[in-house]
Design a protein around this motif. Structure first.
Motif, PDB file in Angstrom:
ATOM      1  N   LEU A 192      73.340  54.809 -16.459  1.00  0.00           N
ATOM      2  CA  LEU A 192      73.973  54.308 -15.033  1.00  0.00           C
ATOM      3  C   LEU A 192      75.314  53.667 -15.253  1.00  0.00           C
ATOM      4  O   LEU A 192      76.178  53.981 -14.305  1.00  0.00           O
ATOM      5  CB  LEU A 192      72.814  53.129 -14.381  1.00  0.00           C
ATOM      6  CG  LEU A 192      73.201  52.681 -12.992  1.00  0.00           C
ATOM      7  CD1 LEU A 192      73.133  53.794 -12.099  1.00  0.00           C
ATOM      8  CD2 LEU A 192      72.202  51.344 -12.640  1.00  0.00           C
ATOM      9  N   ALA A 193      75.412  52.994 -16.340  1.00  0.00           N
ATOM     10  CA  ALA A 193      76.856  52.502 -16.654  1.00  0.00           C
ATOM     11  C   ALA A 193      77.906  53.484 -16.543  1.00  0.00           C
ATOM     12  O   ALA A 193      78.977  53.506 -15.878  1.00  0.00           O
ATOM     13  CB  ALA A 193      76.944  51.572 -17.566  1.00  0.00           C
ATOM     14  N   ARG A 204      73.161  44.457 -11.601  1.00  0.00           N
ATOM     15  CA  ARG A 204      73.563  43.873 -12.792  1.00  0.00           C
ATOM     16  C   ARG A 204      74.502  45.071 -13.601  1.00  0.00           C
ATOM     17  O   ARG A 204      75.350  44.674 -13.972  1.00  0.00           O
ATOM     18  CB  ARG A 204      72.664  43.174 -13.696  1.00  0.00           C
ATOM     19  CG  ARG A 204      72.000  41.918 -13.037  1.00  0.00           C
ATOM     20  CD  ARG A 204      71.499  40.979 -14.182  1.00  0.00           C
ATOM     21  NE  ARG A 204      72.552  40.293 -14.749  1.00  0.00           N
ATOM     22  CZ  ARG A 204      73.067  39.353 -14.440  1.00  0.00           C
ATOM     23  NH1 ARG A 204      72.802  38.517 -13.250  1.00  0.00           N
ATOM     24  NH2 ARG A 204      73.771  38.616 -15.303  1.00  0.00           N
ATOM     25  N   VAL A 205      73.894  46.201 -13.733  1.00  0.00           N
ATOM     26  CA  VAL A 205      74.578  47.153 -14.551  1.00  0.00           C
ATOM     27  C   VAL A 205      76.030  47.479 -13.659  1.00  0.00           C
ATOM     28  O   VAL A 205      77.010  47.589 -14.426  1.00  0.00           O
ATOM     29  CB  VAL A 205      73.651  48.269 -14.540  1.00  0.00           C
ATOM     30  CG1 VAL A 205      74.371  49.353 -15.239  1.00  0.00           C
ATOM     31  CG2 VAL A 205      72.633  48.067 -15.513  1.00  0.00           C
ATOM     32  N   ALA A 206      75.894  47.714 -12.378  1.00  0.00           N
ATOM     33  CA  ALA A 206      77.075  48.175 -11.625  1.00  0.00           C
ATOM     34  C   ALA A 206      77.917  47.050 -11.713  1.00  0.00           C
ATOM     35  O   ALA A 206      79.115  47.473 -12.155  1.00  0.00           O
ATOM     36  CB  ALA A 206      76.663  48.333 -10.156  1.00  0.00           C
ATOM     37  N   ARG A 257      89.801  43.915  -5.346  1.00  0.00           N
ATOM     38  CA  ARG A 257      88.971  43.161  -4.440  1.00  0.00           C
ATOM     39  C   ARG A 257      87.837  43.977  -4.799  1.00  0.00           C
ATOM     40  O   ARG A 257      87.590  45.139  -4.447  1.00  0.00           O
ATOM     41  CB  ARG A 257      89.488  43.677  -2.983  1.00  0.00           C
ATOM     42  CG  ARG A 257      88.841  42.908  -1.823  1.00  0.00           C
ATOM     43  CD  ARG A 257      89.408  43.444  -0.751  1.00  0.00           C
ATOM     44  NE  ARG A 257      88.285  43.410   0.489  1.00  0.00           N
ATOM     45  CZ  ARG A 257      88.821  42.291   1.460  1.00  0.00           C
ATOM     46  NH1 ARG A 257      89.908  41.379   1.179  1.00  0.00           N
ATOM     47  NH2 ARG A 257      87.907  42.021   2.422  1.00  0.00           N
ATOM     48  N   PHE A 258      86.595  42.994  -4.842  1.00  0.00           N
ATOM     49  CA  PHE A 258      85.261  43.273  -4.902  1.00  0.00           C
ATOM     50  C   PHE A 258      84.703  43.099  -3.780  1.00  0.00           C
ATOM     51  O   PHE A 258      84.629  41.837  -3.479  1.00  0.00           O
ATOM     52  CB  PHE A 258      84.569  43.189  -6.150  1.00  0.00           C
ATOM     53  CG  PHE A 258      84.891  43.838  -7.623  1.00  0.00           C
ATOM     54  CD1 PHE A 258      84.434  44.881  -7.908  1.00  0.00           C
ATOM     55  CD2 PHE A 258      86.035  43.320  -8.077  1.00  0.00           C
ATOM     56  CE1 PHE A 258      84.930  45.377  -8.960  1.00  0.00           C
ATOM     57  CE2 PHE A 258      86.381  43.952  -9.084  1.00  0.00           C
ATOM     58  CZ  PHE A 258      85.761  45.066  -9.750  1.00  0.00           C
ATOM     59  N   GLU A 259      83.750  44.149  -3.032  1.00  0.00           N
ATOM     60  CA  GLU A 259      82.992  43.456  -1.934  1.00  0.00           C
ATOM     61  C   GLU A 259      81.724  44.050  -1.772  1.00  0.00           C
ATOM     62  O   GLU A 259      81.669  45.391  -1.984  1.00  0.00           O
ATOM     63  CB  GLU A 259      83.836  43.511  -0.659  1.00  0.00           C
ATOM     64  CG  GLU A 259      84.088  45.001  -0.323  1.00  0.00           C
ATOM     65  CD  GLU A 259      85.122  44.969   0.984  1.00  0.00           C
ATOM     66  OE1 GLU A 259      85.939  44.162   1.152  1.00  0.00           O
ATOM     67  OE2 GLU A 259      85.427  46.331   1.191  1.00  0.00           O
ATOM     68  N   CYS A 260      80.848  43.441  -1.220  1.00  0.00           N
ATOM     69  CA  CYS A 260      79.653  44.145  -0.770  1.00  0.00           C
ATOM     70  C   CYS A 260      79.411  44.274   0.624  1.00  0.00           C
ATOM     71  O   CYS A 260      79.808  43.235   1.606  1.00  0.00           O
ATOM     72  CB  CYS A 260      78.358  43.183  -1.305  1.00  0.00           C
ATOM     73  SG  CYS A 260      78.505  43.063  -3.112  1.00  0.00           S
ATOM     74  N   LEU A 292      81.797  47.490 -13.580  1.00  0.00           N
ATOM     75  CA  LEU A 292      82.781  47.526 -12.602  1.00  0.00           C
ATOM     76  C   LEU A 292      83.984  46.374 -13.127  1.00  0.00           C
ATOM     77  O   LEU A 292      85.206  46.428 -13.148  1.00  0.00           O
ATOM     78  CB  LEU A 292      82.471  47.569 -11.245  1.00  0.00           C
ATOM     79  CG  LEU A 292      81.913  48.762 -10.729  1.00  0.00           C
ATOM     80  CD1 LEU A 292      81.233  48.722  -9.474  1.00  0.00           C
ATOM     81  CD2 LEU A 292      82.991  49.998 -10.816  1.00  0.00           C
ATOM     82  N   LEU A 293      83.452  45.029 -13.279  1.00  0.00           N
ATOM     83  CA  LEU A 293      84.216  43.944 -13.559  1.00  0.00           C
ATOM     84  C   LEU A 293      84.810  44.123 -14.946  1.00  0.00           C
ATOM     85  O   LEU A 293      85.973  43.697 -14.888  1.00  0.00           O
ATOM     86  CB  LEU A 293      83.523  42.573 -13.448  1.00  0.00           C
ATOM     87  CG  LEU A 293      83.114  42.171 -11.955  1.00  0.00           C
ATOM     88  CD1 LEU A 293      82.023  41.072 -11.903  1.00  0.00           C
ATOM     89  CD2 LEU A 293      84.416  41.689 -11.326  1.00  0.00           C
TER      90      LEU A 293
END
Ligand code: AR6
Length: 188
Positions: A104-105, A142-144, A15-18, A148-149
């Motif tokens: 950052l990645a 975008r990097v994050a 689960r990814f959430e903001c 992560l995905l």
């Protein structure tokens, strides 16, 4: 306190959430990530909030692990924070530490590696490098999410990844970028 959140994205059961809120008040997460400095001492922004809430034991424990370099991450106890661990990441200073997107990645990758190594289920990140370190918010988001995905299919213990954004505009931007990248992935 979390006062606003967007619809989560599920990928390979993760689960990814903001959410909009304070990284120091993520009571339901196993690990929280600090936007650290190289010496792992307290600072402003995220680091100030986490060190204040954790108490002096956090800086004391981390002193033995310092210094760290851009892209690196280390893990400690959470002291008086409502979590099990704090993961300290040193993000790149935009325009100074190169190549900044790779560094950052690496922060996100190394934090996920530590979370897996400690068999933790959930991790909350702030938007690393986007405050004092000057990384433009959309490029950093975008990097994050790309980083992560890309990890989801190989995760064993991590099932819940949260990005905690300080204000509404940052929440909206991250939600849009997460949805865009997950749609691009799905159609690839
Ligand atoms: N919860 C969630 N997000 C926050 C919070 C909070 N409590 N406070 C700020 N933000 P920064 P960096 C957002 O500067 O750019 C430190 O002093 C903020 O709006 O904390 O990686 C360290 O000691 C921004 O979008 O981290 C380092 O020297 C994002 O979190 C240096 O600053 C990151 O802002 C690290 O700079």
């Amino acid at each position: 306190m979390t006062d606003r959140s967007a619809k989560p994205v599920m990928r390979h059961g993760v689960r990814f959430e903001c959410v909009q809120g304070d990284i120091a008040r993520q009571t339901d997460m196993d690990a929280v990530v600090n936007a650290a400095n190289a010496q792992l001492t307290t600072g402003g922004g995220v680091a100030g909030a986490l060190h204040r809430a954790a108490g002096p034991g956090l800086a004391d424990e981390c002193a033995a692990m310092a210094p760290i370099r851009p892209g690196e991450a280390v893990i400690s106890g959470a002291h008086q924070l409502p979590n099990r661990h704090v993961i300290q990441c040193l993000g790149p200073v935009y325009g100074a530490d190169q190549p900044e997107a790779d560094l950052l990645a690496s922060c996100y990758d190394n934090a996920i590696d530590l979370t897996e190594a400690h068999s933790l289920h959930s991790i909350a990140f702030p938007a690393l490098s986007t405050g004092a370190f000057g990384y433009p918010m959309e490029a950093a988001a975008r990097v994050a999410f790309t980083t992560l995905l890309a990890r989801t299919s190989s995760l064993r213990s991590v099932g819940h990844v949260r990005l905690v954004l300080f204000d509404k505009a940052d929440l909206e931007l991250h939600t849009r970028v997460l949805n865009d990248i997950s749609a691009e992935d799905a159609s690839a």
